[in-house]
Design a protein around this motif. Structure first.
Motif, PDB file in Angstrom:
ATOM      1  N   LEU A  90       0.815  -1.216   0.000  1.00 13.85           N
ATOM      2  CA  LEU A  90       0.000   0.000   0.000  1.00 13.85           C
ATOM      3  C   LEU A  90       0.849   1.267   0.000  1.00 13.85           C
ATOM      4  O   LEU A  90       0.363   2.343  -0.345  1.00 13.85           O
ATOM      5  N   GLU A  91       2.112   1.147   0.423  1.00 17.93           N
ATOM      6  CA  GLU A  91       2.983   2.313   0.480  1.00 17.93           C
ATOM      7  C   GLU A  91       3.415   2.707  -0.924  1.00 17.93           C
ATOM      8  O   GLU A  91       3.678   1.843  -1.768  1.00 17.93           O
ATOM      9  N   PRO A  92       3.485   4.006  -1.215  1.00 21.45           N
ATOM     10  CA  PRO A  92       3.916   4.435  -2.556  1.00 21.45           C
ATOM     11  C   PRO A  92       5.363   4.040  -2.807  1.00 21.45           C
ATOM     12  O   PRO A  92       6.216   4.112  -1.916  1.00 21.45           O
ATOM     13  N   GLU A  93       5.622   3.572  -4.004  1.00 19.79           N
ATOM     14  CA  GLU A  93       6.969   3.129  -4.378  1.00 19.79           C
ATOM     15  C   GLU A  93       7.888   4.332  -4.533  1.00 19.79           C
ATOM     16  O   GLU A  93       7.570   5.286  -5.245  1.00 19.79           O
ATOM     17  N   VAL A  94       9.008   4.280  -3.833  1.00 20.35           N
ATOM     18  CA  VAL A  94       9.976   5.367  -3.877  1.00 20.35           C
ATOM     19  C   VAL A  94      10.975   5.086  -4.996  1.00 20.35           C
ATOM     20  O   VAL A  94      11.653   4.057  -4.999  1.00 20.35           O
ATOM     21  N   GLN A  95      11.030   5.974  -5.950  1.00 11.82           N
ATOM     22  CA  GLN A  95      11.947   5.823  -7.073  1.00 11.82           C
ATOM     23  C   GLN A  95      13.370   6.194  -6.654  1.00 11.82           C
ATOM     24  O   GLN A  95      13.616   7.293  -6.149  1.00 11.82           O
ATOM     25  N   ALA A  96      14.280   5.257  -6.830  1.00 11.84           N
ATOM     26  CA  ALA A  96      15.675   5.523  -6.508  1.00 11.84           C
ATOM     27  C   ALA A  96      16.275   6.484  -7.536  1.00 11.84           C
ATOM     28  O   ALA A  96      15.907   6.458  -8.707  1.00 11.84           O
ATOM     29  N   PRO A  97      17.177   7.362  -7.084  1.00  7.14           N
ATOM     30  CA  PRO A  97      17.790   8.290  -8.048  1.00  7.14           C
ATOM     31  C   PRO A  97      18.581   7.541  -9.103  1.00  7.14           C
ATOM     32  O   PRO A  97      19.243   6.542  -8.830  1.00  7.14           O
ATOM     33  N   ALA A  98      18.478   8.004 -10.328  1.00  9.91           N
ATOM     34  CA  ALA A  98      19.151   7.344 -11.445  1.00  9.91           C
ATOM     35  C   ALA A  98      20.665   7.485 -11.306  1.00  9.91           C
ATOM     36  O   ALA A  98      21.178   8.541 -10.933  1.00  9.91           O
ATOM     37  N   GLU A  99      21.375   6.380 -11.597  1.00  8.47           N
ATOM     38  CA  GLU A  99      22.832   6.418 -11.538  1.00  8.47           C
ATOM     39  C   GLU A  99      23.424   7.212 -12.684  1.00  8.47           C
ATOM     40  O   GLU A  99      24.483   7.822 -12.549  1.00  8.47           O
ATOM     41  N   LEU A 100      22.763   7.215 -13.829  1.00  5.48           N
ATOM     42  CA  LEU A 100      23.292   7.843 -15.030  1.00  5.48           C
ATOM     43  C   LEU A 100      22.313   8.890 -15.549  1.00  5.48           C
ATOM     44  O   LEU A 100      21.093   8.696 -15.499  1.00  5.48           O
ATOM     45  N   ALA A 101      22.876   9.968 -16.053  1.00 11.57           N
ATOM     46  CA  ALA A 101      22.064  11.028 -16.667  1.00 11.57           C
ATOM     47  C   ALA A 101      21.948  10.737 -18.163  1.00 11.57           C
ATOM     48  O   ALA A 101      22.796  11.135 -18.959  1.00 11.57           O
ATOM     49  N   ILE A 102      20.897  10.014 -18.535  1.00 16.24           N
ATOM     50  CA  ILE A 102      20.659   9.634 -19.929  1.00 16.24           C
ATOM     51  C   ILE A 102      19.429  10.390 -20.424  1.00 16.24           C
ATOM     52  O   ILE A 102      18.327  10.180 -19.915  1.00 16.24           O
ATOM     53  N   VAL A 103      19.628  11.259 -21.385  1.00 13.78           N
ATOM     54  CA  VAL A 103      18.523  12.036 -21.947  1.00 13.78           C
ATOM     55  C   VAL A 103      18.532  11.797 -23.453  1.00 13.78           C
ATOM     56  O   VAL A 103      19.198  12.505 -24.221  1.00 13.78           O
ATOM     57  N   LEU A 104      17.803  10.771 -23.873  1.00 13.45           N
ATOM     58  CA  LEU A 104      17.738  10.409 -25.283  1.00 13.45           C
ATOM     59  C   LEU A 104      16.294  10.497 -25.770  1.00 13.45           C
ATOM     60  O   LEU A 104      15.364  10.105 -25.057  1.00 13.45           O
ATOM     61  N   SER A 105      16.124  11.005 -26.960  1.00  3.47           N
ATOM     62  CA  SER A 105      14.811  11.041 -27.598  1.00  3.47           C
ATOM     63  C   SER A 105      14.885  10.237 -28.892  1.00  3.47           C
ATOM     64  O   SER A 105      15.911  10.229 -29.577  1.00  3.47           O
ATOM     65  N   GLY A 106      13.800   9.553 -29.207  1.00  3.00           N
ATOM     66  CA  GLY A 106      13.775   8.752 -30.419  1.00  3.00           C
ATOM     67  C   GLY A 106      13.125   7.412 -30.159  1.00  3.00           C
ATOM     68  O   GLY A 106      12.351   7.241 -29.207  1.00  3.00           O
ATOM     69  N   GLN A 107      13.448   6.442 -30.993  1.00  4.46           N
ATOM     70  CA  GLN A 107      12.815   5.136 -30.903  1.00  4.46           C
ATOM     71  C   GLN A 107      13.769   4.043 -31.364  1.00  4.46           C
ATOM     72  O   GLN A 107      14.733   4.305 -32.089  1.00  4.46           O
ATOM     73  N   LEU A 108      13.485   2.819 -30.915  1.00  4.15           N
ATOM     74  CA  LEU A 108      14.230   1.633 -31.322  1.00  4.15           C
ATOM     75  C   LEU A 108      13.208   0.619 -31.815  1.00  4.15           C
ATOM     76  O   LEU A 108      12.298   0.245 -31.080  1.00  4.15           O
ATOM     77  N   ASN A 109      13.356   0.222 -33.068  1.00  6.26           N
ATOM     78  CA  ASN A 109      12.414  -0.689 -33.728  1.00  6.26           C
ATOM     79  C   ASN A 109      10.983  -0.154 -33.669  1.00  6.26           C
ATOM     80  O   ASN A 109      10.020  -0.897 -33.486  1.00  6.26           O
ATOM     81  N   GLY A 110      10.846   1.169 -33.803  1.00  6.77           N
ATOM     82  CA  GLY A 110       9.533   1.778 -33.840  1.00  6.77           C
ATOM     83  C   GLY A 110       8.881   1.976 -32.492  1.00  6.77           C
ATOM     84  O   GLY A 110       7.729   2.416 -32.417  1.00  6.77           O
ATOM     85  N   ARG A 111       9.588   1.666 -31.385  1.00  2.00           N
ATOM     86  CA  ARG A 111       9.023   1.838 -30.051  1.00  2.00           C
ATOM     87  C   ARG A 111       9.880   2.795 -29.250  1.00  2.00           C
ATOM     88  O   ARG A 111      11.101   2.879 -29.459  1.00  2.00           O
ATOM     89  N   PRO A 112       9.282   3.555 -28.303  1.00  2.00           N
ATOM     90  CA  PRO A 112      10.086   4.451 -27.453  1.00  2.00           C
ATOM     91  C   PRO A 112      11.158   3.664 -26.710  1.00  2.00           C
ATOM     92  O   PRO A 112      10.934   2.541 -26.262  1.00  2.00           O
TER      93      PRO A 112
END
Length: 417
Positions: A90-112
């Motif tokens: 029932l507790e909200p899931e706490v998202q761990a901070p990302a280890e890597l700063a990855i900022v990519l836009s686009g798609q792979l095989n037609g999917r995000p």
């Protein structure tokens, strides 16, 4: 079966409670609203037993399959039952901070495509989405040569020669094994990565594959250069990787023999997760090759360490006193002949591998069979049945091993000198 019993019991109990509220409204509007509060619900049952009895009987029937289902669940999966009753879900899931700063836009095989893991190890750049053994989507670029400093590559569709090899793979929900596509030319790649201490690279990334691959990625990329993780300026010994274990052994040998001249030979792959590792390592200590038994254990707080390690830290390096200069006879300067390292890929063949397997041990290879299947990994030797064994380290924590008969192989390539 246990889940169906639990769900059926809960539905019967819920239906009985709803029926009870409807009976209360039929008795009176005030009783109907009051039945939403547990004390007044009990009072209504006591005052109007005949009206409430059928609804309570239905709810009571639901208790039987509910108890049976919980008992079956406890018999074969007690941890899951404990997790259900702990109410942590029932507790909200706490998202761990990302280890890597990855900022990519686009798609792979037609999917995000949103990779969570990125690394460049032994000339192989991999971007991986998903935490399972097989990635949901993965991009692998095998670079022909990688220096220790900045990494720069620019490739255009018309370029020829030795170019990076690009491979994309994806796993659809209805598939058991991932599907992959590979190409060595005809694409656009711009890679400009700068070192970021202690063990990262960061910079621009741009990739466009031919239209039939439906893959276009562009943005900022950050990735790891090895299997080490850091907490501040110190290596995180809690992280499971071959590089972490190698670092612990290297530090132990330097303190044990009180010298910085320790060259640890590769220890091979390890199947994580592990809590204890017993190895026979080879290392050159002060120029002398030695083989040593090492027992490593992983502790909750300190992470990986060598058992019975009580050696003190090495003292800080002290410059030796400068001796008085003495006249030395000047000899004629003879130009030194520089020899280039032998490239074992030039005359590599399947017959040569079978004749002298020790020469190619732990080198990266790719083999193609008669059926058109391709297997790639590091050569682990030839087993008792004469099969060639290749072991590939996955981007995650696992690995996959291939065992091939020599007569099934139609083509085999050595991928590094």
């Amino acid at each position: 079966m246990d889940a169906l019993l639990i769900l059926g019991g809960l539905l019967l109990i819920l239906a009985g409670l709803v029926w009870l509220v409807m009976r209360a409204f039929a008795t009176g509007l005030l009783w109907g609203w009051a039945s939403f509060l547990p004390p007044f619900t009990l009072l209504y049952v006591l005052r109007h037993w005949r009206s409430a009895r059928p609804a309570l009987a239905l709810a009571s029937l639901g208790i039987i399959p509910l108890v049976v289902g919980l008992t079956m669940l406890a018999s074969h999966d007690a941890q899951r039952l404990e997790a259900i009753f702990s109410l942590k879900w029932l507790e909200p899931e706490v998202q761990a901070p990302a280890e890597l700063a990855i900022v990519l836009s686009g798609q792979l095989n037609g999917r995000p495509f949103s990779p969570q893991q990125a690394e460049l190890i032994d000339g192989v750049l991999s971007l991986r989405e998903g935490q399972d053994f097989f990635a949901q989507s993965e991009l692998v670029i095998r670079l022909p040569s990688v220096a220790s400093g900045p990494v720069r590559f620019d490739v255009l569709p018309a370029d020829e020669g030795i170019l990076p090899e690009v491979e994309i793979s994806w796993l659809l929900p209805e598939q058991e094994l991932p599907e992959a596509r590979r190409l060595s030319r005809g694409y656009t790649l711009h890679l400009d990565l700068q070192p970021v201490p202690p063990n990262k690279l960061a910079g621009d990334f741009h990739l466009v594959l031919p239209p039939q691959f439906k893959t276009t990625l562009s943005g900022k990329l950050e990735l790891f250069r090895n299997g080490l993780r850091y907490q501040g300026d110190k290596v995180d010994r809690q992280f499971d990787s071959v590089d972490t274990v190698s670092h612990v052994i290297q530090d132990y040998l330097e303190r044990r023999f009180a010298t910085r001249r320790v060259e640890l030979l590769p220890i091979g792959n390890l199947n994580f997760p592990l809590q204890r590792v017993d190895l026979n390592v080879q290392a050159r200590i002060n120029g002398e090759l030695q083989q040593l038994p090492i027992l490593l254990q992983k502790q909750d707080k300190r992470g990986w360490q060598v058992a019975a390690d009580s050696f003190p830290p090495l003292p800080s390096a002290v410059a030796p006193p400068v001796a008085e200069a003495k006249p030395v006879a000047v000899a004629a300067v003879v130009p030194e002949r520089v020899s280039r390292p032998l490239d074992r890929r030039v005359r590599f063949s399947l017959d040569g591998l079978l004749r002298n397997p020790n020469r190619y041990e732990n080198l990266s290879m790719r083999a193609t069979t008669e059926r058109g299947n391709s297997a790639e990994g590091r050569f682990q030797g030839i087993d008792q049945d004469g099969r060639i064994t290749l072991r590939q380290r996955m981007s995650g924590q696992g690995e996959v091993s291939f065992s091939l008969q020599p007569e099934e192989i139609t083509r085999i390539e050595l991928l590094e000198p």
